[in-house]
Design an enzyme around this catalytic site. Structure first.
Site, PDB file in Angstrom:
ATOM      1  N   ARG A   1       1.063  -1.171   0.007  1.00 23.74           N
ATOM      2  CA  ARG A   1       0.531  -0.317   0.229  1.00 23.74           C
ATOM      3  C   ARG A   1       0.638   1.343   0.060  1.00 23.74           C
ATOM      4  O   ARG A   1       0.066   2.127  -0.659  1.00 23.74           O
ATOM      5  CB  ARG A   1      -0.702   0.108   1.353  1.00 23.74           C
TER       6      ARG A   1
ATOM      7  N   TYR B   1     -18.325  17.341 -12.345  1.00 23.24           N
ATOM      8  CA  TYR B   1     -18.681  15.709 -12.659  1.00 23.24           C
ATOM      9  C   TYR B   1     -19.730  15.494 -12.046  1.00 23.24           C
ATOM     10  O   TYR B   1     -19.203  15.969 -10.194  1.00 23.24           O
ATOM     11  CB  TYR B   1     -16.666  14.645 -12.974  1.00 23.24           C
TER      12      TYR B   1
ATOM     13  N   ASP C   1      -9.071  20.306 -12.311  1.00 26.98           N
ATOM     14  CA  ASP C   1      -9.517  19.069 -13.172  1.00 26.98           C
ATOM     15  C   ASP C   1      -9.081  18.742 -14.113  1.00 26.98           C
ATOM     16  O   ASP C   1      -9.235  19.537 -14.685  1.00 26.98           O
ATOM     17  CB  ASP C   1     -11.142  18.827 -12.460  1.00 26.98           C
TER      18      ASP C   1
ATOM     19  N   LYS D   1      -9.888   8.210 -18.289  1.00 29.86           N
ATOM     20  CA  LYS D   1     -10.642   8.731 -19.455  1.00 29.86           C
ATOM     21  C   LYS D   1      -9.367   8.853 -19.813  1.00 29.86           C
ATOM     22  O   LYS D   1      -9.064   7.537 -20.803  1.00 29.86           O
ATOM     23  CB  LYS D   1     -10.673   9.801 -19.238  1.00 29.86           C
TER      24      LYS D   1
HETATM   25  C1  LIG Z   1     -14.935  10.474 -13.886  1.00 28.34           C
HETATM   26  C2  LIG Z   1     -13.988  11.693 -13.877  1.00 28.34           C
HETATM   27  C3  LIG Z   1     -13.964  11.887 -12.691  1.00 28.34           C
HETATM   28  C4  LIG Z   1     -14.325  10.943 -11.355  1.00 28.34           C
HETATM   29  O1  LIG Z   1     -13.091   9.622 -11.598  1.00 28.34           O
HETATM   30  P1  LIG Z   1     -13.274   8.406 -11.227  1.00 28.34           P
HETATM   31  O2  LIG Z   1     -12.354   7.198 -12.266  1.00 28.34           O
HETATM   32  O3  LIG Z   1     -15.001   7.503 -11.983  1.00 28.34           O
HETATM   33  O4  LIG Z   1     -13.377   7.835 -10.461  1.00 28.34           O
HETATM   34  C5  LIG Z   1     -13.791  13.372 -12.224  1.00 28.34           C
HETATM   35  N1  LIG Z   1     -13.379  14.351 -12.410  1.00 28.34           N
HETATM   36  C6  LIG Z   1     -13.808  13.956 -14.425  1.00 28.34           C
HETATM   37  C7  LIG Z   1     -13.949  15.412 -15.369  1.00 28.34           C
HETATM   38  C8  LIG Z   1     -14.436  12.803 -14.069  1.00 28.34           C
HETATM   39  O5  LIG Z   1     -14.860  13.123 -16.223  1.00 28.34           O
END
Ligand SMILES: *Cc1c(COP(=O)(O)O)cnc(C)c1O
Length: 378
Positions: free
Chosen positions: A46, A98, A170, A195
């Protein structure tokens, strides 16, 4: 080094045991210790994992950051951000973030005494006006999901610097290939590596990147203390994926521009939202802080019935949540990704029942346009 050279090499050295050119998957929970208090710097999975460290170094380098801290999901990295503050503290957050980020903050962490102001950060004045005595973090997402509204990163970072606040961006939609928030003054970059960074729809992951030593220390502590770490195999897949990030992003961008142009002239369409279109209200800001416009297009088809018809008729696009993979996906935010956002909040943000979000993949663009065309006309 150039972006692609870093993407392929940063963080990776031939394996010291065998010389293996590809970083091995260190699939182990623990490490042999030579004597009491003597080890190779690896004690428990971890806390330390070499595959994960390689990925952290790799993505940090692409973001022009010193430190990368990997998490089991994008939301686990949002949770770690919330670990930087304590009960009674206040955060200013982009109102159209999101859906899962909204849920985590407003429906869970609010119960632990954190206070959030949801503001339209596309107007910098709204950020300034929302800052209170107990504000600690300004958290922006740009472009937002699914409305693709932009926030001026440089201006936000400047406000944060002046008031001693942490500026979090983000950067999931743009990736460092098109946007580098740390260079624009942000303190922390956040990614859902699920993504574009991984890009193949086969892992869930998150990453935080920073240049600030103190923030890094605290985030590293939280990574181990909370324990939401990604598996060595998921790190390895993501490391394999970032090698092609540049070529993938170029193709996503090229395809999306063509599809956005095609949709803009289509009579079935009420509105096309894409930062690369001159009709986007923040097209100038997009050109200033991004070097491309990405692969996400949101389209208002007027009614729920139209959206439903189109999503059932497409053949190359697949109806699914998520985005950023090589395959083209289609999503209905109001009933899927943003279902947990109350209806009146959704309407305020423009997430209407007729809105579809296209995640344009890297297939042949002629096939993608033909697919949308047949869905619209059949
Ligand atoms: C998908 C997403 C998240 C969350 O991420 P996960 O990997 O699904 O937990 C946060 N911000 C944006 C812009 C996203 O598209």
């Amino acid at each position: 080094m150039g972006f692609s050279t870093d993407a392929i090499h940063a963080g990776q050295i031939p394996d010291p045991t065998t010389g293996a050119i590809t970083t091995p998957i260190y699939q182990t929970s623990t490490y042999a210790q030579e004597a009491l208090g003597v080890n190779k710097g690896y004690e428990y999975g971890r806390t330390h994992n070499l595959t994960r460290q390689a990925l952290e170094k790799n993505i940090a380098t692409l973001e022009k950051g010193k430190y990368g801290i990997a998490f089991a999901s994008g939301l686990a990295s949002v949770q770690a951000i919330l670990g930087l503050v304590k009960s009674g503290d206040h955060l200013v957050v982009t109102d159209n973030v999101y859906g899962g980020t909204y849920r985590l903050m407003e429906l869970i962490f609010k119960n632990y005494g954190l206070d959030f102001s949801w503001v339209d950060t596309s107007d910098i004045k709204n950020i300034e006006n929302a800052i209170k005595k107990n504000t600690k973090i300004v958290y922006i997402e740009t472009p937002t999901n699914p409305m693709l509204s932009l926030t001026d990163i440089q201006a936000t970072a400047k406000i944060c610097k002046a008031q001693n606040l942490i500026c979090v961006v983000d950067n999931t939609f743009m990736t460092p290939y098109f946007q580098k928030p740390l260079e624009l003054g942000a303190d922390i970059v956040l990614h859902s590596t699920t993504k574009y960074l991984n890009g193949h729809c086969d892992i869930i992951g998150g990453m935080l990147i920073t240049n600030d030593e103190m923030i890094h220390e605290r985030l590293r502590y939280l990574q181990n203390a909370i324990g939401a770490v990604p598996s060595p195999f998921d790190c390895w897949l993501t490391l394999r994926a970032t090698k092609t990030l540049a070529v993938r992003m170029k193709q996503h961008n090229e395809n999306a521009i063509k599809i956005a142009d095609y949709l803009s002239t289509n009579s079935y369409v009420k509105k096309v939202i894409y930062p690369g279109l001159k009709s986007h209200p923040q097209h100038e800001l997009a050109k200033k802080q991004m070097s491309g416009f990405g692969g996400i297009i949101s389209v208002d088809f007027e009614s729920f019935n139209n959206a439903k018809k189109i999503s059932s008729k497409v053949k190359v696009f697949t109806l699914a949540e998520s985005l950023g993979g090589v395959e083209s996906l289609l999503c209905h935010p109001a009933s899927m990704t943003h279902a947990s956002v109350p209806k009146e909040e959704r309407d305020k943000l423009g997430i209407t029942d007729g809105l579809l979000r296209f995640s344009v993949g890297i297939e042949d663009v002629e096939d993608l346009i033909a697919d949308i065309e047949q869905a619209l006309t059949s």
